[in-house]
Write a protein that holds these residues in place. Structure first.
Motif, PDB file in Angstrom:
ATOM      1  N   UNK A   1      38.657  37.546  32.453  1.00 52.11           N
ATOM      2  CA  UNK A   1      38.563  36.185  31.914  1.00 52.11           C
ATOM      3  C   UNK A   1      39.692  35.955  30.921  1.00 52.11           C
ATOM      4  N   UNK A   2      40.393  34.862  31.098  1.00 54.52           N
ATOM      5  CA  UNK A   2      41.445  34.507  30.147  1.00 54.52           C
ATOM      6  C   UNK A   2      42.778  35.163  30.436  1.00 54.52           C
ATOM      7  N   UNK A   3      42.845  35.998  31.479  1.00 55.89           N
ATOM      8  CA  UNK A   3      44.134  36.598  31.827  1.00 55.89           C
ATOM      9  C   UNK A   3      44.820  35.735  32.890  1.00 55.89           C
ATOM     10  N   UNK A   4      46.157  35.823  32.947  1.00 54.51           N
ATOM     11  CA  UNK A   4      46.839  35.079  34.016  1.00 54.51           C
ATOM     12  C   UNK A   4      46.806  35.891  35.311  1.00 54.51           C
ATOM     13  N   UNK A   5      47.291  35.287  36.381  1.00 57.76           N
ATOM     14  CA  UNK A   5      47.133  35.911  37.698  1.00 57.76           C
ATOM     15  C   UNK A   5      47.764  37.295  37.764  1.00 57.76           C
ATOM     16  N   UNK A   6      48.974  37.395  37.244  1.00 59.44           N
ATOM     17  CA  UNK A   6      49.664  38.691  37.270  1.00 59.44           C
ATOM     18  C   UNK A   6      48.859  39.753  36.552  1.00 59.44           C
ATOM     19  N   UNK A   7      48.446  39.427  35.326  1.00 52.47           N
ATOM     20  CA  UNK A   7      47.672  40.370  34.521  1.00 52.47           C
ATOM     21  C   UNK A   7      46.377  40.752  35.231  1.00 52.47           C
ATOM     22  N   UNK A   8      45.779  39.760  35.876  1.00 50.58           N
ATOM     23  CA  UNK A   8      44.502  40.012  36.533  1.00 50.58           C
ATOM     24  C   UNK A   8      44.648  41.029  37.653  1.00 50.58           C
TER      25      UNK A   8
ATOM     26  N   UNK B   1      43.749  46.582  39.667  1.00 53.18           N
ATOM     27  CA  UNK B   1      44.267  47.873  40.153  1.00 53.18           C
ATOM     28  C   UNK B   1      43.907  48.972  39.164  1.00 53.18           C
ATOM     29  N   UNK B   2      44.024  48.609  37.878  1.00 53.74           N
ATOM     30  CA  UNK B   2      43.757  49.589  36.835  1.00 53.74           C
ATOM     31  C   UNK B   2      42.286  50.031  36.859  1.00 53.74           C
ATOM     32  N   UNK B   3      41.412  49.072  37.107  1.00 57.51           N
ATOM     33  CA  UNK B   3      39.979  49.407  37.144  1.00 57.51           C
ATOM     34  C   UNK B   3      39.706  50.404  38.267  1.00 57.51           C
ATOM     35  N   UNK B   4      40.362  50.143  39.381  1.00 55.81           N
ATOM     36  CA  UNK B   4      40.205  51.060  40.506  1.00 55.81           C
ATOM     37  C   UNK B   4      40.741  52.454  40.141  1.00 55.81           C
ATOM     38  N   UNK B   5      41.881  52.439  39.466  1.00 62.74           N
ATOM     39  CA  UNK B   5      42.493  53.711  39.066  1.00 62.74           C
ATOM     40  C   UNK B   5      41.578  54.473  38.106  1.00 62.74           C
ATOM     41  N   UNK B   6      40.960  53.749  37.213  1.00 57.37           N
ATOM     42  CA  UNK B   6      40.032  54.374  36.264  1.00 57.37           C
ATOM     43  C   UNK B   6      38.897  55.043  37.004  1.00 57.37           C
ATOM     44  N   UNK B   7      38.353  54.298  37.950  1.00 58.89           N
ATOM     45  CA  UNK B   7      37.247  54.845  38.731  1.00 58.89           C
ATOM     46  C   UNK B   7      37.694  56.164  39.379  1.00 58.89           C
ATOM     47  N   UNK B   8      38.887  56.146  39.991  1.00 63.04           N
ATOM     48  CA  UNK B   8      39.353  57.340  40.698  1.00 63.04           C
ATOM     49  C   UNK B   8      39.623  58.486  39.736  1.00 63.04           C
TER      50      UNK B   8
ATOM     51  N   UNK C   1      33.646  36.234  37.911  1.00 60.72           N
ATOM     52  CA  UNK C   1      33.253  34.874  38.193  1.00 60.72           C
ATOM     53  C   UNK C   1      34.018  34.412  39.429  1.00 60.72           C
ATOM     54  N   UNK C   2      35.262  34.857  39.522  1.00 58.33           N
ATOM     55  CA  UNK C   2      36.123  34.482  40.636  1.00 58.33           C
ATOM     56  C   UNK C   2      35.961  35.488  41.778  1.00 58.33           C
ATOM     57  N   UNK C   3      35.487  34.994  42.906  1.00 57.62           N
ATOM     58  CA  UNK C   3      35.137  35.853  44.030  1.00 57.62           C
ATOM     59  C   UNK C   3      36.348  36.597  44.600  1.00 57.62           C
ATOM     60  N   UNK C   4      37.473  35.878  44.707  1.00 53.48           N
ATOM     61  CA  UNK C   4      38.661  36.464  45.362  1.00 53.48           C
ATOM     62  C   UNK C   4      39.055  37.797  44.706  1.00 53.48           C
ATOM     63  N   UNK C   5      38.968  37.833  43.383  1.00 49.56           N
ATOM     64  CA  UNK C   5      39.470  38.991  42.647  1.00 49.56           C
ATOM     65  C   UNK C   5      38.801  40.289  43.030  1.00 49.56           C
ATOM     66  N   UNK C   6      37.478  40.234  43.191  1.00 44.33           N
ATOM     67  CA  UNK C   6      36.746  41.473  43.418  1.00 44.33           C
ATOM     68  C   UNK C   6      36.817  41.921  44.868  1.00 44.33           C
ATOM     69  N   UNK C   7      37.112  40.974  45.748  1.00 39.28           N
ATOM     70  CA  UNK C   7      37.130  41.295  47.175  1.00 39.28           C
ATOM     71  C   UNK C   7      37.997  42.522  47.442  1.00 39.28           C
ATOM     72  N   UNK C   8      39.178  42.505  46.815  1.00 42.75           N
ATOM     73  CA  UNK C   8      40.146  43.562  47.103  1.00 42.75           C
ATOM     74  C   UNK C   8      39.725  44.948  46.643  1.00 42.75           C
ATOM     75  N   UNK C   9      38.960  45.042  45.584  1.00 40.13           N
ATOM     76  CA  UNK C   9      38.750  46.374  45.025  1.00 40.13           C
ATOM     77  C   UNK C   9      37.320  46.904  45.149  1.00 40.13           C
ATOM     78  N   UNK C  10      36.342  46.028  45.321  1.00 38.79           N
ATOM     79  CA  UNK C  10      34.958  46.515  45.324  1.00 38.79           C
ATOM     80  C   UNK C  10      34.549  47.009  46.702  1.00 38.79           C
ATOM     81  N   UNK C  11      33.681  48.004  46.697  1.00 39.58           N
ATOM     82  CA  UNK C  11      33.176  48.512  47.964  1.00 39.58           C
ATOM     83  C   UNK C  11      31.928  47.765  48.386  1.00 39.58           C
TER      84      UNK C  11
END
Ligand SMILES: Nc1ncnc2c1ncn2[C@@H]1O[C@H](COP(=O)(O)OP(=O)(O)O)[C@@H](O)[C@H]1O
Ligand SMILES: [Mg+2]
Lengths: 305, 339, 259
Positions: free
Chosen positions: C183-190, C195-202, C213-223
Motif C-alpha cells: 500500500x502506498x508504493x509505486x508500481x516499480x517498488x511494488x 519478488x522480495x517477499x518470495x525471496x524471503x519465503x525461500x 487489496x489489488x488482485x493482480x499483484x498477488x497472482x504472480x507470487x502466491x501459490x
C-alpha cells in the motif's frame, strides 16, 4: 433509623454538588477524550465569585458589604458566578487547549494539569491562602422531615442542582446544539466532515460545563460556608470518579455517579471508617476500572487496529 | 572468576571513594552559609533520584504516573520505622567507635533498601490495574493510589499519624544521596539499553505493535512501576533521614507534580534531561525563595511558576529540553533526526 | 498429515455489534506456503489478521497456530508460537532507531532478565552481541543498514513498511503475516517488494500469508489465494482458478467503479 435518613440526605446534598462538577468532566471527556483537570478549579473560582459577588451586589443593593440574606441576592450572585466561570471556561479552552488540538494527547493532559495548578496556586495568590467564610446568602431554617431534621439549605442545594441538571438534559437531548454535541462526541472527524462547527461546539461545551461547576461552587459555599483556593482538588477528583463511575461521556451517569459517591462517603463518614473517608472514592475508582472500566452506564469500546 | 561482577564492584568502590572525597571537601570549604549550600546540594540529589526514577515509568515505559510521592512516602516511612524503632536503639547500646560507625552505615543501607523494596511492592500493586488503563485514566488512578497511601499513613498512629514522625536518625548525608544518584542513573541507563528497556520503549511507542512483537506489555508496565517506585522509596528514605522529620503532608501530590515537571522539562525519556531539569528546578526554587521574601508574598509562587512553565513548555517545546535524546547525543555527530 | 499446519482456522466468525465482519472463515497453511488473502476494501481481511494474531477474539470458531489453540492466548503468546505480523497502517516504533525496532522484533528470543541488564552479565553481552548482528543482517537485507541509527519516523513511507517486515522477521516466525505491504508504493517498488517477499519465503523457509487489496499483484507470487467479500469467503484456490472465477470478477468489478 434517624441517622440512616440523616446520612442519606447529607450524602445526597454533597452528591448533587459532585454531580454538578462531574457533568463538566463527562461532557469534555466525551468530546475531547481529555480529563480537564482544571475543571475542579473552575468550581473553586465559582465559589469565590459567589463570595465576592455577594459583597459587590450587597454594596450595590443597599450600600453596604454586609450581606442580607434573600432570594434576589442569591439569584444575582448565582448568575454572576455562572457568568464569570462561563467566561473562564471559554478562555481555558481557547488559550490552553485549542492550540494543542492536533498535538499528542499527553501534551493536552499535561497542560490540563498545569492549568489546574495555575488556578489553584494563582488562586492562593489572588484570593489569599486562608479559608474564607462564605456569606449566608439565604436564611437557614431547620425543617422536620420524616422524623429527622434537615436544613433548608440542603433542600435548596438539591432543588437548584436538579433545575440545572434538567436544563442540561434538555440542551443535550432536546436541542439542535445538543445533537451537534453528541455527534462530535460520537465521532469527531465525521462530525467535522458533516459541517458541524466542532470548534464552536467544544467552546460551548466548556462554557456549559464551567457554568455548572459555578453553580456547584455557590451551592457548596452556601451549605459548607468555608471556601479556600485548594478546595477543588479533592472535590474535583471525587467528581471525576463520579463521572467514571457513571460511565464517562454519559450525562445521566454523571449525576447518578455523583450521588452514589456522596452517599457512600456520607455513610462511611459516620462509620468507624470515618478517617479513611477521603480514600473511599479512589478505592471505588480502582474497583470500577478493574472490573467495569466502562462504568455503570458506559459501553466499552475496543481500539480499532 | 566473573570479571564483570568484579568490574562493577570496583566501579562502585571508585564512586564511593570519590564521593567520600567530595563530601570531605564540601565539609572543609570555609565559606559562610556552607551548611545552606550543602542542603541545596543534597536536595538536588534527592530530586535527581526522583526525576530519574519517574522517568523510567513516565518517560521510558510511557505510563503517565502521578503517584510518585506516594511511593516516596512508603519508602520514607518504612526505612524510618526501621531506623527509629529498631536500629537506632540497638546502635545506642554499642560503644562509640569505627565498628559502630560501620554497622550504622550498613544498617542504614539496609533500611533504605527495605524502604525501596516496600515502595517497589506498592508500585507492583499500582502497576497491576494500570495494565488495563491508558493515559489519563492511569494518571488519575496513580494519583488516587498516592492519596490512599497518604490517608493510610495518616491513620497509622505508631508512625506518628497526622502529627508526623520527628527524631528520625540523621543518617543521610551527601555521600548516601549521591551514591544513590549514581546507582539510579547507571541502572536506568543500562536498563534502557537492554531488552528490558527496549520493551519499555516499545510499550510507550505502540502497545499493539509491542504485543505483536511478543512483548508482554502488562509485565513490562508493572516492571517499570516496580523499578521506578523502588528508587522513589529510596529517595523518600534519604529525605526522611536527612530532614530527621516525616509528615504525611510532605508527600501530597504537589510533590508528585514537581517530579513530573522535572521529567517533562528534561524531555520524557531522557535520563540526562531529567538530571538537568532536577538541577535547574531545584536551584530555581531556591531562587524563588528570595523572590518570595523580596516581594513579601504571603504564598509560595513556586507552584504558579511550575504551572506556567509546564503550560508554556507544552505550547513551545513539548519534547522538553532534550527531547528523548541524551546530552551525549548532542556532542556526537547529529544523527539524521528530523528536528 | 505428517507436518502440523502452521496455521489452521476453522469456522471463524466475528461480530462487531450487529455487523458480522468475518463469517465462517476457514484456512490451513502448511510450512513454506505462500498464500494470498485478497478482497475489496472493508472485506474483512485486516480483521482476519487481527483474529489470527490475537488482537481480536473471534466470536465463534477455532484458530490454531503451530497446532496450539489460541482461544485463551494473548497476542504476545501467539507471537511466541511463531506468527509475526505487519500492520496495514504502519506501526513502526517511530521515535526509536531502526536498529532498536528490529531488536524489539527479536524480543521473544532474549533470555536474560532485568538483573542481567543492570549488571551487564555475560548472558546479557552474548545476547546483545547476537541481537546486534542479527538486526544488522536483517536491515541490510532491506538495504536499511546504513540508516541503522536513525529514527524510524525519518524514513520514507516505503522504507517504513520494509522496516516493519524486517522487525517481524526478527521474531524468526514460522508464519509471516503481511497486511497490504505494498500500500502506498509505486508500481516499480511494488513489483520489487513482491519478488522480495518470495525471496524471503525461500530464504527463511517460512510460510507467508499476504493481504493484498489489488488482485493482480498477488497472482504472480502466491501459490494459493483466498478471496473475501463482505466477510465471506467467495473463492479459494490456485491463482489461475481465482482469475477465472466469475464471482471474484464480479466482486472486483463492483468495486472498480469506486476506485
Ligand atoms: N473494532 C471494530 N469495531 C467495529 N467494526 C470493525 C472493527 N474492526 C473492523 N470493523 C469492521 O469490519 C469490516 C472489515 O474491516 P477490515 O477487516 O479492516 O477490512 P479490510 O482489511 O478487508 O479492508 C469493516 O466494515 C470495518 O468497519
Ligand atoms: Mg485492511
Amino acid at each position: 433509623m434517624d441517622s440512616f435518613l440523616q446520612n442519606l440526605i447529607n450524602g445526597i446534598g454533597i452528591g448533587s454538588i459532585y454531580a454538578l462538577i462531574a457533568l463538566g468532566y463527562t461532557m469534555v471527556y466525551g468530546i475531547l477524550k481529555l480529563i480537564n483537570f482544571a475543571h475542579s478549579d473552575v468550581f473553586m473560582v465559582g465559589a469565590f465569585m459567589g463570595y465576592y459577588g455577594a459583597r459587590i451586589f450587597s454594596k450595590l443593593m443597599h450600600g453596604s458589604e454586609v450581606v442580607e440574606p434573600g432570594w434576589p441576592l442569591f439569584t444575582l450572585v448565582l448568575l454572576f458566578s455562572v457568568a464569570c466561570c462561563g467566561l473562564l471556561g471559554y478562555l481555558n479552552e481557547r488559550i490552553a487547549y485549542r492550540p494543542l488540538r492536533n498535538a499528542p494527547r499527553i501534551a493536552s493532559l499535561i497542560t490540563a494539569i498545569g492549568l489546574s495548578f495555575l488556578l489553584e496556586y494563582g488562586g492562593q495568590m489572588v484570593f489569599g491562602p486562608d479559608p474564607k467564610f462564605f456569606p449566608q446568602l439565604l436564611e437557614k431554617h431547620q425543617l422536620q422531615f420524616l422524623g429527622t431534621s434537615i436544613t433548608s439549605h440542603t433542600v435548596i442545594v438539591l432543588v437548584v442542582a436538579l433545575i440545572f441538571m434538567g436544563i442540561l438534559q434538555y440542551i443535550v437531548y432536546g436541542t439542535k446544539f445538543g445533537r451537534a454535541m453528541r455527534a462530535v462526541s460520537h465521532n469527531f472527524e465525521t462530525a467535522a466532515l458533516m459541517g458541524i462547527p466542532t470548534d464552536r461546539v467544544i467552546s460551548i461545551t466548556f462554557v456549559i460545563g464551567s457554568m455548572l461547576a459555578a453553580v456547584g461552587g455557590v451551592l457548596y459555599g452556601l451549605s459548607y460556608s468555608k471556601i479556600e483556593p485548594l478546595m477543588g482538588i479533592m472535590l474535583g477528583l471525587k467528581a471525576f470518579v463520579a463521572a467514571v463511575l457513571g460511565g464517562i461521556g454519559n450525562v445521566p451517569g454523571a449525576v447518578i455517579g455523583g450521588l452514589v459517591i456522596g452517599i457512600v462517603e456520607s455513610f462511611a463518614g459516620a462509620s468507624p471508617l470515618s478517617t479513611y473517608k477521603d480514600a473511599i472514592a479512589f478505592v471505588i475508582l480502582i474497583l470500577i476500572l478493574l472490573f467495569r472500566p466502562s462504568g455503570i452506564f458506559g459501553k466499552y469500546q475496543a481500539e480499532k487496529v | 572468576m566473573r570479571n564483570w561482577l568484579v568490574r562493577d564492584l570496583a566501579g562502585i568502590a571508585v564512586i564511593s571513594a570519590v564521593l567520600v572525597g567530595i563530601s570531605y571537601f564540601l565539609g572543609w570549604i570555609p565559606i559562610p552559609g556552607m551548611a545552606y549550600y550543602n542542603r541545596v546540594i543534597v536536595t538536588i540529589g534527592i530530586n535527581i533520584i526522583l526525576a530519574v526514577s519517574l522517568n523510567i515509568i513516565n518517560g521510558h515505559a510511557g505510563q503517565f504516573s502521578m503517584g510518585h510521592a506516594g511511593f516516596m512516602a512508603v519508602g520514607a516511612y518504612t526505612s524510618a520505622y526501621l531506623t527509629y524503632f529498631h536500629f537506632q536503639p540497638f546502635l545506642a547500646t554499642l560503644a562509640e567507635g569505627p565498628g559502630r560507625f560501620a554497622l550504622q552505615q550498613a544498617l542504614f543501607l539496609g533500611a533504605l533498601l527495605a524502604g525501596g523494596a516496600a515502595a517497589g511492592i506498592a508500585g507492583w500493586v499500582v502497576g497491576l490495574p494500570s495494565l488495563r488503563l491508558r493515559g489519563d485514566y492511569l494518571a488519575i488512578v496513580t494519583l488516587g493510589f498516592g492519596e490512599i497511601i497518604r490517608v493510610l499513613i495518616l491513620n497509622i498512629d505508631k508512625i506518628g499519624g497526622a502529627r508526623g514522625l520527628s527524631g528520625v536518625p540523621a543518617f543521610a548525608n551527601f555521600f548516601w544521596v549521591y551514591f544513590f544518584v549514581c546507582i539510579v542513573i547507571i541502572v536506568s541507563w543500562r536498563l534502557v539499553r537492554s531488552q528490558v528497556g527496549r520493551a519499555f520503549l516499545a510499550v510507550r511507542e505502540d502497545e499493539i505493535a509491542a504485543e505483536a512483537m511478543g512483548v508482554n506489555t502488562t509485565h513490562y508496565k508493572v516492571q517499570a512501576f516496580v523499578i521506578g517506585s523502588f528508587f522513589a522509596g529510596i529517595a523518600g528514605g534519604l529525605l526522611g533521614h536527612y530532614l530527621v522529620y516525616l509528615n504525611p503532608g510532605m508527600f501530597q501530590f504537589t510533590k508528585s507534580f514537581e517530579a513530573i515537571v522535572m521529567v517533562v522539562l528534561g524531555g520524557m525519556g531522557s535520563i540526562s534531561g531529567s538530571v538537568l531539569a532536577a538541577v535547574i528546578l531545584t536551584v530555581a526554587l531556591e531562587g524563588l525563595r528570595f523572590v518570595k521574601e523580596a516581594f513579601g508574598l504571603t504564598s509560595d509562587p513556586r507552584m504558579v511558576i511550575y504551572a506556567i512553565v509546564l503550560i508554556l513548555l507544552m505550547r513551545l517545546r513539548p519534547q522538553g529540553l532534550l527531547g528523548n535524546r541524551e546530552l551525549g547525543d548532542f556532542f556526537r555527530r547529529r544523527k539524521g533526526g528530523d528536528r | 498429515m505428517t507436518v502440523t499446519a502452521v496455521l489452521e482456522a476453522k469456522g471463524v466468525s466475528i461480530r462487531f455489534g450487529g455487523l458480522t465482519a468475518v463469517c465462517d472463515f476457514n484456512l490451513a497453511i502448511q510450512p513454506t506456503e505462500l498464500v494470498g488473502l485478497i478482497g475489496p476494501n472493508g472485506a474483512g481481511k485486516t480483521t482476519v489478521f487481527n483474529m489470527l494474531t490475537g488482537v481480536y477474539k473471534p466470536t465463534e470458531g477455532e484458530i490454531r497456530v503451530s497446532g496450539v489453540n489460541t482461544r485463551t492466548l494473548k497476542a504476545f503468546d501467539i507471537t511466541k508460537l511463531g506468527a509475526a505480523r505487519t500492520f496495514q497502517n504502519i506501526r513502526v516504533f517511530k521515535s526509536l532507531s531502526l536498529l532498536d525496532n528490529v531488536k524489539i522484533g527479536g524480543h521473544i528470543h532474549y533470555k536474560y532478565s532485568w538483573a542481567d541488564s543492570v549488571l551487564h552479565s555475560i548472558t546479557f553481552r552474548e545476547h546483545e552481541r547476537q541481537a546486534e548482528k542479527e538486526a544488522l543482517e536483517l536491515l541490510s537485507m532491506f538495504d536499511l543498514d546504513h540508516r541503522a541509527h536513525d529514527e524510524a519516523k525519518s524514513l520514507p513511507y516505503g522504507d517504513q513498511r520494509r522496516l516493519e517486515i524486517a522487525r517481524a522477521l526478527a521474531a524468526k516466525p514460522k508464519l509471516l503475516l503481511l497486511d497490504e505491504p505494498a500500500a502506498g508504493l509505486n508500481t516499480g517498488e511494488t513489483t520489487e517488494l513482491m519478488q522480495q517477499i518470495r525471496a524471503i519465503r525461500d530464504k527463511f523457509g517460512i510460510a507467508v500469508l499476504l493481504i493484498e487489496h489489488n488482485m493482480e499483484l498477488v497472482m504472480g507470487i502466491c501459490e494459493r489465494i483466498l478471496v473475501l467479500n463482505y466477510g465471506k469467503t467467495i473463492a479459494h484456490g490456485r491463482p489461475e482458478e481465482i482469475q477465472r472465477n466469475p464471482v471474484v470478477i464480479e466482486a472486483y468489478l463492483g468495486e472498480a467503479v469506486e476506485v
